[in-house]
Write a protein that holds these residues in place. Structure first.
Motif, mmCIF file in Angstrom:
data_model
loop_
_atom_site.group_PDB
_atom_site.id
_atom_site.type_symbol
_atom_site.label_atom_id
_atom_site.label_comp_id
_atom_site.label_asym_id
_atom_site.label_seq_id
_atom_site.Cartn_x
_atom_site.Cartn_y
_atom_site.Cartn_z
ATOM 1 N N THR A 54 49.988 24.517 48.756
ATOM 2 C CA THR A 54 50.065 24.201 50.188
ATOM 3 C C THR A 54 48.767 24.550 50.906
ATOM 4 N N GLY A 55 47.871 25.280 50.228
ATOM 5 C CA GLY A 55 46.619 25.712 50.833
ATOM 6 C C GLY A 55 46.640 27.154 51.307
ATOM 7 N N GLU A 56 47.830 27.746 51.357
ATOM 8 C CA GLU A 56 47.935 29.148 51.769
ATOM 9 C C GLU A 56 47.330 30.055 50.702
ATOM 10 N N PRO A 57 46.653 31.135 51.101
ATOM 11 C CA PRO A 57 46.113 32.063 50.113
ATOM 12 C C PRO A 57 47.241 32.770 49.351
ATOM 13 N N ALA A 58 47.036 32.983 48.089
ATOM 14 C CA ALA A 58 47.989 33.735 47.265
ATOM 15 C C ALA A 58 47.646 35.218 47.415
ATOM 16 N N ASP A 59 48.030 35.790 48.543
ATOM 17 C CA ASP A 59 47.695 37.181 48.829
ATOM 18 C C ASP A 59 48.581 38.131 48.026
ATOM 19 N N ASP A 60 48.060 39.317 47.748
ATOM 20 C CA ASP A 60 48.768 40.382 47.042
ATOM 21 C C ASP A 60 49.243 39.973 45.650
ATOM 22 N N ALA A 61 48.540 39.040 45.002
ATOM 23 C CA ALA A 61 48.868 38.646 43.631
ATOM 24 C C ALA A 61 48.205 39.625 42.660
ATOM 25 N N VAL A 62 48.920 39.997 41.629
ATOM 26 C CA VAL A 62 48.379 40.890 40.607
ATOM 27 C C VAL A 62 47.485 40.068 39.682
ATOM 28 N N VAL A 63 46.285 40.571 39.413
ATOM 29 C CA VAL A 63 45.342 39.890 38.527
ATOM 30 C C VAL A 63 45.163 40.754 37.290
ATOM 31 N N ARG A 64 45.349 40.126 36.125
ATOM 32 C CA ARG A 64 45.248 40.832 34.844
ATOM 33 C C ARG A 64 44.343 40.068 33.891
ATOM 34 N N LEU A 65 43.672 40.807 33.016
ATOM 35 C CA LEU A 65 42.969 40.226 31.870
ATOM 36 C C LEU A 65 43.902 40.349 30.686
ATOM 37 N N LEU A 66 44.049 39.249 29.926
ATOM 38 C CA LEU A 66 44.960 39.235 28.789
ATOM 39 C C LEU A 66 44.188 39.017 27.498
ATOM 40 N N PRO A 67 43.875 40.109 26.773
ATOM 41 C CA PRO A 67 43.237 39.931 25.462
ATOM 42 C C PRO A 67 44.292 39.487 24.459
ATOM 43 N N PRO A 68 43.926 38.669 23.472
ATOM 44 C CA PRO A 68 44.916 38.209 22.501
ATOM 45 C C PRO A 68 45.452 39.391 21.685
ATOM 46 N N GLY A 69 46.752 39.516 21.656
ATOM 47 C CA GLY A 69 47.382 40.569 20.863
ATOM 48 C C GLY A 69 47.203 41.968 21.417
ATOM 49 N N GLY A 70 46.629 42.090 22.597
ATOM 50 C CA GLY A 70 46.400 43.410 23.172
ATOM 51 C C GLY A 70 47.190 43.618 24.436
ATOM 52 N N GLU A 71 47.048 44.787 24.987
ATOM 53 C CA GLU A 71 47.719 45.124 26.233
ATOM 54 C C GLU A 71 46.986 44.504 27.416
ATOM 55 N N PRO A 72 47.724 43.942 28.367
ATOM 56 C CA PRO A 72 47.085 43.401 29.578
ATOM 57 C C PRO A 72 46.336 44.501 30.332
ATOM 58 N N ILE A 73 45.223 44.118 30.933
ATOM 59 C CA ILE A 73 44.414 45.043 31.725
ATOM 60 C C ILE A 73 44.496 44.587 33.171
ATOM 61 N N GLU A 74 45.130 45.392 34.033
ATOM 62 C CA GLU A 74 45.234 45.027 35.440
ATOM 63 C C GLU A 74 43.914 45.336 36.129
ATOM 64 N N VAL A 75 43.358 44.330 36.828
ATOM 65 C CA VAL A 75 42.077 44.520 37.514
ATOM 66 C C VAL A 75 42.255 44.699 39.014
ATOM 67 N N GLY A 76 43.444 44.434 39.535
ATOM 68 C CA GLY A 76 43.699 44.637 40.950
ATOM 69 C C GLY A 76 44.591 43.568 41.529
ATOM 70 N N ARG A 77 44.580 43.489 42.873
ATOM 71 C CA ARG A 77 45.391 42.514 43.603
ATOM 72 C C ARG A 77 44.496 41.709 44.541
ATOM 73 N N THR A 78 44.893 40.477 44.774
ATOM 74 C CA THR A 78 44.125 39.641 45.702
ATOM 75 C C THR A 78 44.308 40.156 47.127
ATOM 76 N N ASP A 79 43.300 39.930 47.949
ATOM 77 C CA ASP A 79 43.356 40.360 49.350
ATOM 78 C C ASP A 79 44.107 39.312 50.184
#
Length: 141
Positions: A34-59
């Motif tokens: 819709t064009g609205e910002p996806a605020d407060d979304a959790v952002v993670r890095l996903l290595p294959p076969g590894g544990e997700p690494i949370e890098v933060g949340r969107t503003d």
């Protein structure tokens, strides 16, 4: 008879770009369809076969800046999670640590091509070729 009203889902669309090559800083921007910002979304890095690494949340504007860890590679993914049914995944496209090596877009304010003499030469060649073609057509008719 009144039935249940339809539910319209809206997807998240994200973009990832390199901000600086010095410290591998990246900017991620996520918006709903819709064009609205996806605020407060959790952002993670996903290595294959590894544990997700949370890098933060969107503003509030749906953005977050972060750096890749040194072990990041092409088979890693970036996940944007704004809740059930609202996730986006981005792939890191090339092996390597830096954003350029990962195939990320250069920053939008990058003006590298504008001052490159090869771009000037290619542009002038296209203009000259077009002008010559127009003259040839004009002589023909």
């Amino acid at each position: 008879m009144a039935g249940p009203s339809p539910v319209w889902a809206h997807a998240i669309e994200s973009s990832l770009e390199r901000i600086t090559a010095v410290n591998d800083e990246l900017m991620l921007e996520s918006r709903f369809s819709t064009g609205e910002p996806a605020d407060d979304a959790v952002v993670r890095l996903l290595p294959p076969g590894g544990e997700p690494i949370e890098v933060g949340r969107t503003d509030a504007s749906g953005r977050i800046r972060f750096s890749l860890p040194s072990q990041a590679a092409k088979d890693w993914e970036v996940q944007v999670d704004r809740g059930p049914g609202h996730r986006d995944y981005l792939e890191l496209s090339e092996t390597g640590r830096t954003g350029a090596a990962l195939g990320l877009r250069p920053p939008l304010n990058s003006r590298r091509g504008v001052n490159d003499p090869w771009y000037l030469l290619a542009g002038l060649t296209l203009i000259g070729g077009g002008a010559a073609g127009m003259l040839a057509l004009r002589r023909r008719f």
